[in-house]
Design a protein around this motif. Sequence first.
Motif, short mmCIF file in Angstrom:
data_model
loop_
_atom_site.label_atom_id
_atom_site.label_comp_id
_atom_site.label_asym_id
_atom_site.label_seq_id
_atom_site.Cartn_x
_atom_site.Cartn_y
_atom_site.Cartn_z
N ASP A 1 -6.30 0.75 -6.57
CA ASP A 1 -4.96 0.22 -6.98
C ASP A 1 -3.85 0.89 -6.11
O ASP A 1 -2.93 -0.04 -5.62
CB ASP A 1 -4.60 0.50 -8.30
CG ASP A 1 -3.49 -0.25 -8.73
OD1 ASP A 1 -3.81 -1.62 -9.02
OD2 ASP A 1 -2.45 0.21 -9.12
N TRP A 2 -3.94 1.87 -5.52
CA TRP A 2 -3.18 2.60 -4.69
C TRP A 2 -3.01 1.97 -3.19
O TRP A 2 -2.11 1.55 -2.75
CB TRP A 2 -3.59 3.95 -4.41
CG TRP A 2 -2.59 4.79 -3.53
CD1 TRP A 2 -1.34 5.64 -3.81
CD2 TRP A 2 -2.50 5.07 -2.13
NE1 TRP A 2 -0.84 6.09 -2.78
CE2 TRP A 2 -1.62 6.05 -1.84
CE3 TRP A 2 -3.47 4.45 -1.09
CZ2 TRP A 2 -1.09 6.07 -0.33
CZ3 TRP A 2 -3.53 4.79 0.01
CH2 TRP A 2 -2.44 5.67 0.57
N PHE A 3 -4.06 1.54 -2.66
CA PHE A 3 -4.48 1.04 -1.27
C PHE A 3 -3.96 -0.34 -1.46
O PHE A 3 -3.30 -1.08 -0.37
CB PHE A 3 -5.61 0.97 -1.14
CG PHE A 3 -5.87 0.49 0.50
CD1 PHE A 3 -5.63 1.31 1.57
CD2 PHE A 3 -6.15 -0.75 0.74
CE1 PHE A 3 -5.97 1.11 2.79
CE2 PHE A 3 -6.70 -1.18 2.20
CZ PHE A 3 -6.22 -0.35 3.04
N ALA A 4 -4.37 -1.24 -2.79
CA ALA A 4 -3.92 -2.54 -2.69
C ALA A 4 -2.29 -2.69 -2.71
O ALA A 4 -1.75 -3.29 -2.03
CB ALA A 4 -4.31 -3.18 -3.98
N LEU A 5 -1.75 -1.81 -3.57
CA LEU A 5 -0.20 -1.65 -3.56
C LEU A 5 0.39 -1.23 -2.29
O LEU A 5 1.57 -1.94 -1.78
CB LEU A 5 0.29 -0.55 -4.55
CG LEU A 5 0.05 -1.18 -6.17
CD1 LEU A 5 0.04 0.06 -6.88
CD2 LEU A 5 1.05 -2.28 -6.57
N LEU A 6 -0.35 -0.43 -1.68
CA LEU A 6 0.21 0.11 -0.19
C LEU A 6 0.09 -1.18 0.62
O LEU A 6 1.05 -1.38 1.61
CB LEU A 6 -0.79 1.28 0.28
CG LEU A 6 -0.24 1.68 1.82
CD1 LEU A 6 0.93 1.94 1.67
CD2 LEU A 6 -1.27 2.48 2.35
N ALA A 7 -0.91 -1.96 0.73
CA ALA A 7 -1.10 -3.18 1.62
C ALA A 7 0.03 -4.08 1.30
O ALA A 7 0.56 -4.72 2.08
CB ALA A 7 -2.53 -3.74 1.37
N ALA A 8 0.34 -4.62 -0.01
CA ALA A 8 1.15 -5.26 -0.33
C ALA A 8 2.59 -4.91 0.03
O ALA A 8 3.49 -5.80 0.43
CB ALA A 8 1.13 -5.58 -1.95
N SER A 9 3.03 -3.63 0.01
CA SER A 9 4.08 -2.87 0.38
C SER A 9 4.33 -3.26 1.91
O SER A 9 5.48 -3.45 2.20
CB SER A 9 4.27 -1.65 -0.05
OG SER A 9 4.22 -1.35 -1.54
N LEU A 10 3.46 -2.88 2.76
CA LEU A 10 3.50 -3.09 3.98
C LEU A 10 3.70 -4.60 4.64
O LEU A 10 4.19 -4.75 5.43
CB LEU A 10 2.18 -2.40 4.72
CG LEU A 10 2.01 -0.81 4.58
CD1 LEU A 10 0.66 -0.57 5.09
CD2 LEU A 10 3.04 -0.24 5.21
N MET A 11 3.02 -5.46 3.54
CA MET A 11 3.23 -6.67 3.99
C MET A 11 4.68 -7.42 3.93
O MET A 11 5.15 -7.97 4.71
CB MET A 11 2.21 -7.79 3.29
CG MET A 11 2.50 -9.14 3.44
SD MET A 11 2.42 -9.82 5.28
CE MET A 11 0.62 -9.55 5.62
N ALA A 12 5.14 -6.99 2.76
CA ALA A 12 6.65 -7.24 2.47
C ALA A 12 7.42 -6.66 3.46
O ALA A 12 8.62 -7.17 4.09
CB ALA A 12 6.84 -6.87 1.04
N GLY A 13 7.12 -5.44 3.95
CA GLY A 13 7.83 -4.82 4.91
C GLY A 13 7.83 -5.40 6.25
O GLY A 13 8.69 -5.59 7.06
#
Length: 222
Positions: free
Chosen positions: A43-55
Amino acid sequence: MTVEPASTGAARTSPRTMVRGLLLDVGLPAIIYYVLHAAGVSDWFALLAASLMAGARIVVVAIRQRVLNALAFVVMVLYGVGLLLTFATGDVRFLVLKDSVGTGVLGLLFLCFALAGHPLTLGVTRSWAPQRAAAIDERYRTEPAVRHGHFVASMVWGFSLLAEALVRVVLVLLLPISVVVGLSTALVVVVIGSLTVWTLWYIRRLRRVLDERQRPAGATSG
């Protein structure tokens, strides 16, 4: 989430532009998160990837248009908050409840910005149609109907997202976690999809009403 209703094309954002903007600002990070989550990624990595995409979306828009993408920024913050919350506890129910925190905060932001006279829908509209940003701002400043449209759309999104967050909390408390995990994802899809459909309908309805008001006396719709 744009509600520029005038019949003159100068400040109008098409439904196609709106849907494309929603897919890029909200849909793409969500797809990345849920695909990685379904593939067994933490879940941590999935959230990180989503955050980076939005960024990345924020950076692209800032470079191309020299404006801050308000919706992408909010989405990045929400996934970032979820990322931080994953460190708070390993409880599975808490990990599901973090989705309620995200949508609840987003709903509150819609409401607060609308009540403050700076609806998120206005910033979103500018970022989706940068070539018409000046005209959009002018119409919002000078036309009460446009301001009212943004206010209504923002309030509907705000209260709907808050309701979605509260429903998820109730589901987590009442149902087995194995059931809630699937329902939580379905709830997001249904609520966002319904809000998008409602917004498209509202835009068309408001434009039709104002076009009728602006039509010269005695003119017919053909």
